[in-house]
Design a protein around this motif. Structure first.
Motif, PDB file in Angstrom:
ATOM      1  N   ASP A 115     -12.648   8.094 -10.804  1.00  0.00           N
ATOM      2  CA  ASP A 115     -12.570   7.074  -9.754  1.00  0.00           C
ATOM      3  C   ASP A 115     -13.772   6.143  -9.755  1.00  0.00           C
ATOM      4  OD1 ASP A 115     -10.171   7.793  -8.826  1.00  0.00           O
ATOM      5  OD2 ASP A 115     -10.901   8.942  -7.106  1.00  0.00           O
ATOM      6  N   VAL A 116     -14.897   6.623 -10.261  1.00  0.00           N
ATOM      7  CA  VAL A 116     -16.136   5.857 -10.126  1.00  0.00           C
ATOM      8  C   VAL A 116     -16.231   4.768 -11.183  1.00  0.00           C
ATOM      9  CG1 VAL A 116     -18.634   6.009 -10.026  1.00  0.00           C
ATOM     10  CG2 VAL A 116     -17.247   7.885  -9.162  1.00  0.00           C
ATOM     11  N   ILE A 121      -5.394  -5.883 -10.022  1.00  0.00           N
ATOM     12  CA  ILE A 121      -6.580  -6.718  -9.810  1.00  0.00           C
ATOM     13  C   ILE A 121      -7.190  -7.092 -11.151  1.00  0.00           C
ATOM     14  CG2 ILE A 121      -8.932  -6.721  -8.928  1.00  0.00           C
ATOM     15  CD1 ILE A 121      -7.323  -6.850  -6.588  1.00  0.00           C
ATOM     16  N   ILE A 156     -14.298  -2.953 -12.757  1.00  0.00           N
ATOM     17  CA  ILE A 156     -13.608  -4.031 -12.047  1.00  0.00           C
ATOM     18  C   ILE A 156     -14.607  -4.963 -11.383  1.00  0.00           C
ATOM     19  CG2 ILE A 156     -13.157  -3.300  -9.678  1.00  0.00           C
ATOM     20  CD1 ILE A 156     -10.165  -3.763 -10.625  1.00  0.00           C
ATOM     21  N   ILE A 157     -15.746  -4.427 -10.972  1.00  0.00           N
ATOM     22  CA  ILE A 157     -16.771  -5.296 -10.384  1.00  0.00           C
ATOM     23  C   ILE A 157     -17.224  -6.309 -11.430  1.00  0.00           C
ATOM     24  CG2 ILE A 157     -19.164  -5.313  -9.596  1.00  0.00           C
ATOM     25  CD1 ILE A 157     -18.499  -2.715  -8.094  1.00  0.00           C
ATOM     26  N   THR A 205     -14.137   1.424 -10.957  1.00  0.00           N
ATOM     27  CA  THR A 205     -14.641   0.490  -9.955  1.00  0.00           C
ATOM     28  C   THR A 205     -15.784  -0.330 -10.525  1.00  0.00           C
ATOM     29  OG1 THR A 205     -14.045   2.111  -8.323  1.00  0.00           O
ATOM     30  CG2 THR A 205     -15.401   0.305  -7.579  1.00  0.00           C
ATOM     31  N   TRP A 221      -3.164  -0.555  -8.335  1.00  0.00           N
ATOM     32  CA  TRP A 221      -3.926  -1.654  -7.738  1.00  0.00           C
ATOM     33  C   TRP A 221      -5.046  -2.106  -8.643  1.00  0.00           C
ATOM     34  CZ3 TRP A 221      -3.464  -5.459  -4.805  1.00  0.00           C
ATOM     35  CH2 TRP A 221      -2.543  -5.425  -3.766  1.00  0.00           C
ATOM     36  N   TYR A 222      -5.666  -1.115  -9.255  1.00  0.00           N
ATOM     37  CA  TYR A 222      -6.753  -1.392 -10.170  1.00  0.00           C
ATOM     38  C   TYR A 222      -6.240  -2.262 -11.314  1.00  0.00           C
ATOM     39  CZ  TYR A 222     -10.324  -0.184 -13.541  1.00  0.00           C
ATOM     40  OH  TYR A 222     -11.304  -0.237 -14.477  1.00  0.00           O
ATOM     41  N   ASN A 224     -13.997  14.120 -12.565  1.00  0.00           N
ATOM     42  CA  ASN A 224     -14.302  13.574 -11.235  1.00  0.00           C
ATOM     43  C   ASN A 224     -14.933  12.197 -11.298  1.00  0.00           C
ATOM     44  OD1 ASN A 224     -15.364  15.901 -12.246  1.00  0.00           O
ATOM     45  ND2 ASN A 224     -16.559  16.419 -10.451  1.00  0.00           N
ATOM     46  N   TRP A 225     -15.292  11.723 -12.496  1.00  0.00           N
ATOM     47  CA  TRP A 225     -15.843  10.373 -12.570  1.00  0.00           C
ATOM     48  C   TRP A 225     -14.751   9.327 -12.739  1.00  0.00           C
ATOM     49  CZ3 TRP A 225     -20.704   9.157 -11.372  1.00  0.00           C
ATOM     50  CH2 TRP A 225     -21.630  10.198 -11.326  1.00  0.00           C
ATOM     51  N   LEU A 265     -14.485  -8.932 -11.942  1.00  0.00           N
ATOM     52  CA  LEU A 265     -14.419  -9.897 -10.840  1.00  0.00           C
ATOM     53  C   LEU A 265     -15.603 -10.844 -10.861  1.00  0.00           C
ATOM     54  CD1 LEU A 265     -13.047  -8.062  -7.706  1.00  0.00           C
ATOM     55  CD2 LEU A 265     -11.922  -9.643  -9.220  1.00  0.00           C
ATOM     56  N   LEU A 286      -1.328   4.960  -6.930  1.00  0.00           N
ATOM     57  CA  LEU A 286      -1.468   3.714  -6.166  1.00  0.00           C
ATOM     58  C   LEU A 286      -2.777   3.025  -6.518  1.00  0.00           C
ATOM     59  CD1 LEU A 286      -0.469   1.899  -3.758  1.00  0.00           C
ATOM     60  CD2 LEU A 286      -2.026   3.223  -2.367  1.00  0.00           C
ATOM     61  N   LEU A 287      -3.846   3.832  -6.526  1.00  0.00           N
ATOM     62  CA  LEU A 287      -5.161   3.283  -6.863  1.00  0.00           C
ATOM     63  C   LEU A 287      -5.127   2.665  -8.253  1.00  0.00           C
ATOM     64  CD1 LEU A 287      -8.229   2.992  -6.455  1.00  0.00           C
ATOM     65  CD2 LEU A 287      -8.463   5.266  -7.411  1.00  0.00           C
ATOM     66  N   PHE A 312       0.837  -1.190   0.000  1.00  0.00           N
ATOM     67  CA  PHE A 312       0.000   0.000   0.000  1.00  0.00           C
ATOM     68  C   PHE A 312       0.878   1.247   0.000  1.00  0.00           C
ATOM     69  CE2 PHE A 312      -3.370   2.814   1.625  1.00  0.00           C
ATOM     70  CZ  PHE A 312      -4.365   2.407   0.771  1.00  0.00           C
ATOM     71  N   ALA A 368      -1.526   8.897  -4.126  1.00  0.00           N
ATOM     72  CA  ALA A 368      -2.778   8.172  -3.897  1.00  0.00           C
ATOM     73  C   ALA A 368      -3.387   7.687  -5.201  1.00  0.00           C
ATOM     74  CB  ALA A 368      -3.756   9.068  -3.144  1.00  0.00           C
TER      75      ALA A 368
END
Lengths: 350, 347
Positions: free
Chosen positions: B318-319, B284, B325-326, B322, B280-281, B315-316, B329, B276-277, B73, B273
């Motif tokens: 980050d959204v 994964i 990635i859902i 995710t 990681w993204y 600003n989207w 997964l 890093l995100l 991290f 930050a």
């Protein structure tokens, strides 16, 4: 890491410490109830610290419920809190329902999101869940920032207060009640057969599976419970501080809870609750004293977290427990079996 | 369950082996990129430039996870250290350039001094991390190693960020003109020098990195450790040295990425930050511990980022990932390039 009474002899030996623990619990609850009337805590500032400490204590307990027992780090804990808080705040603001109704509703939304996240990630290894909860948290944070029609974004959402008073004392007792209820409920779950399954999974997944436990069911159940509790604390947060900004959901807030949980001692539930009060209050005092260095307290959290991980993985709870064992052994040193079987204390294993 | 798919792999017809979700996504992504880049070539340029840097970050992250099973991290904070080094090395060089505007060496090679020093400092920090933290933890217990090291790096990350904040303040500090030369025409598209150099440095580093891992004795030893630690030990590979080298390499790459990208992301204590995100993204998405997959994934993620930033709003950024990635997964839990080899951490 977790003491479990496996053999009758061990459980007999544990009865001593258990009674001691019960006494300690009663004393601590009495102290926490009486605390606001002891001089430094009579001031409003100090009572605000107490409310904050109780809130973070409860959060750390719920965090430890997953981290300490099934070894899953919920890296988005604060976001689940924030979700509960926003749910309640928006419903109270638009439909004018009582803030008290917000508690079950906040728990419901946070629990449902926890259930979905858990279903998605918990069939995989723990680290997926940790990283995924982090992603979910950042996504929620992004949503809270972007959906300005609903959340007012970074400007902050004004929330109606829980109680019709500005006094911090009633809030403290509400939060203390929530904290004690959380501790009691979660401890009862851990002591039940379900809790046994949690501990089995946390300690050895293969062995747990071999003895007929479906890990995914229990992992998801545990995670959902913890997230629902997070929602409840978020509702309290919202209606106590009166304003919600997306920063509530930030990673640094999660890390604060995480640090308290691990410093308090993983897999004990009471450890985080006990350590939260002195730690949180010390940190608040430090913040006031050194307002020129607002980041210092986080450095201390980080350093303590590293030291605990390296040298004392059972945290403060482990230290207290081994002190308790020593205290318990001293009066009846003549009684052979009790003294002998008390020796393999957890955490002493290298 | 992974071993079962490994044995089945040979029996799957050739066509079906390549007609899977992964290749479908790759084809769609490539098509989207071509369409978009005809409309707006700068998106392609940005994707390639940032994608290369995310590849360095994610590759290092995947390497540490693969070899040492540490879900780091603290990787983003090494990126932050990299930006700091670039800032402190290049600022005096920049004033020297102003004094002698025609000095060829300073003008063209000056920025590289910061990058090289950043890599070295990152590597030193990596070795120190291994000596002071991970070795101590390993000596005490390897129980719940993945989660423990994750928390250890989380604690370290808070310390890095907040010490940096105490020492250098909260304000962004960047370098405005890393390369003080006009944009270069590439196939009729003007490409700013900083983007071009970023891409070239990324490709060069990745090539060296890949050659090292594939061809050199040490690289082979690293891969052996990531596949089977005990087996590698039996074959006479010293784990201590491999661990140190792995951390040095991965931390060095993260710091290098920070130093190269300072034109885009000026130093702030939390500048790491977002990389890093992203790293990681990528990891994964590509499958944990899979270095090659991480490199491909990095460009995919850079593309998604550029497209969201361009068509929705910044600003989207980050959204949307995710959400993606859902989906990944849900359908491919082991990641797009999920490896069939069972890592040490899964046993």
């Amino acid at each position: 890491m977790v003491t479990t009474s496996t053999t009758p002899a061990a459980s007999a030996a544990q009865r001593g410490p258990q009674r001691l623990g019960l006494i300690a619990a009663v004393v601590l609850i009495a102290v926490s109830i009486a605390l606001p009337f002891v001089p430094p805590f009579t001031g409003q500032d100090w009572q605000r610290y107490l409310v904050g400490a109780a809130l973070i204590a409860a959060s750390a307990v719920a965090f430890d419920f997953t981290a300490g027992y099934i070894d899953i780090v919920n890296f988005g804990f604060a976001a689940f809190m924030g979700l509960g808080g926003y749910t309640s705040a928006i419903l109270v603001n638009t439909y004018g329902i009582s803030p008290w109704l917000g508690f079950p509703l906040g728990a419901l939304t946070a629990g449902i999101l926890g259930l979905l996240t858990g279903l998605l990630t918990l069939r995989l290894r723990g680290i997926y869940a940790a990283v995924m909860t982090w992603f979910v948290a950042l996504a929620l944070l992004g949503l809270a920032r972007n959906l300005t029609d609903v959340t007012r974004g970074p400007l902050g959402l004004a929330v109606s207060p829980l109680l019709a008073t500005n006094d911090n004392l009633p809030y403290y007792y509400v939060m203390l009640g929530i904290l004690i209820a959380t501790l009691v409920v979660l401890t009862l779950v851990i002591r039940s057969r379900v809790g046994l399954a949690f501990r089995a999974i946390g300690q050895n997944l293969q062995a747990a599976r071999a003895s007929g436990i479906n890990p995914t069911v229990f992992l998801v159940a545990n995670f959902t419970i913890s997230c629902a509790f997070a929602g409840v604390f978020g509702v309290f947060y919202a209606h106590y501080y009166g304003i919600l900004t997306p920063d509530v959901m930030g990673t640094s807030h999660t890390i604060e809870i995480l640090a308290i949980a691990y410093i308090g001692g993983r897999g004990s539930l009471w450890g985080p609750a006990v350590i939260a009060f002195p730690m949180y209050i010390a940190v608040q005092l430090l913040k006031v004293q050194l307002s020129s260095q607002p980041a210092l307290y986080l450095v201390i959290y980080g350093l303590l977290l590293i030291l605990v991980m390296l040298y004392r993985p059972d945290g403060a709870a482990g230290v207290i427990r081994s002190l308790g064992h020593r205290l318990d052994r001293r009066p009846k040193s003549g009684a052979g079996p009790a003294g002998a079987s008390a020796t393999p204390t957890p955490g002493a294993t290298a | 369950m992974t071993t079962a798919t490994a044995t089945n792999l040979k029996q799957v017809p050739l066509l079906r082996r390549y007609l899977n979700l992964t290749s479908a996504i790759l084809v769609v992504a490539a098509a989207a990129m071509i369409v978009v880049s005809i409309q707006n070539p700068s998106l392609l340029v940005n994707t390639l430039a940032t994608g290369g840097m995310w590849a360095l970050m994610a590759g290092g992250l995947a390497l540490v996870f693969g070899v040492m099973n540490i879900p780091s991290f603290v990787h983003g904070d090494l990126f932050m250290v990299g930006t700091l080094v670039a800032l402190f090395v290049f600022t005096p060089i920049q004033s020297m350039i102003q004094d002698a505007p025609n000095d060829f060496v300073l003008k063209w090679l000056g920025p590289f001094a910061g990058m090289i020093l950043a890599f070295i400092l990152g590597a030193v920090i990596g070795v120190l991390m291994e000596l002071l933290l991970f070795r101590q933890l390993r000596r005490r217990s390897r129980e719940q190693w993945v989660m423990n090291t994750f928390l250890l790096t989380a604690g370290l990350s808070i310390m890095f960020e907040n010490v940096a904040m105490m020492a250098f303040g909260n304000l962004p500090q960047g370098i405005s003109r890393y390369w003080d030369v006009p944009p270069i025409d590439v196939l009729g598209v003007p490409v700013a020098m900083d983007r071009l150099v970023t891409f070239i440095v990324a490709m060069g580093t990745l090539a060296v990195f890949a050659l090292f891992l594939q061809r050199s004795r040490t690289g082979r030893a690293m891969r052996a450790v990531s596949m089977d630690e005990t087996g590698a030990q039996m074959a006479g590979i010293g784990l201590t040295r491999i661990y140190q080298l792995t951390l040095a390499l991965s931390c060095g790459l993260a710091a290098l990425a920070g130093a190269v990208l300072i034109w885009l992301t000026p130093f702030t204590p939390t500048v790491g930050a977002s990389p890093l995100l992203i790293a990681w993204y990528v990891v994964i998405l590509a499958g944990l511990g899979n270095v090659q997959g991480a490199v491909v994934g990095a460009f995919l993620v850079a593309m998604v980022q550029q497209l969201t930033g361009y068509y929705l709003a910044l600003n989207w950024v980050d959204v949307l990932p995710t959400g993606i990635i859902i989906l990944v997964l849900l359908f491919k839990p082991s990641g797009l390039f999920g490896s069939e080899v069972k890592g040490v951490w899964e046993q």
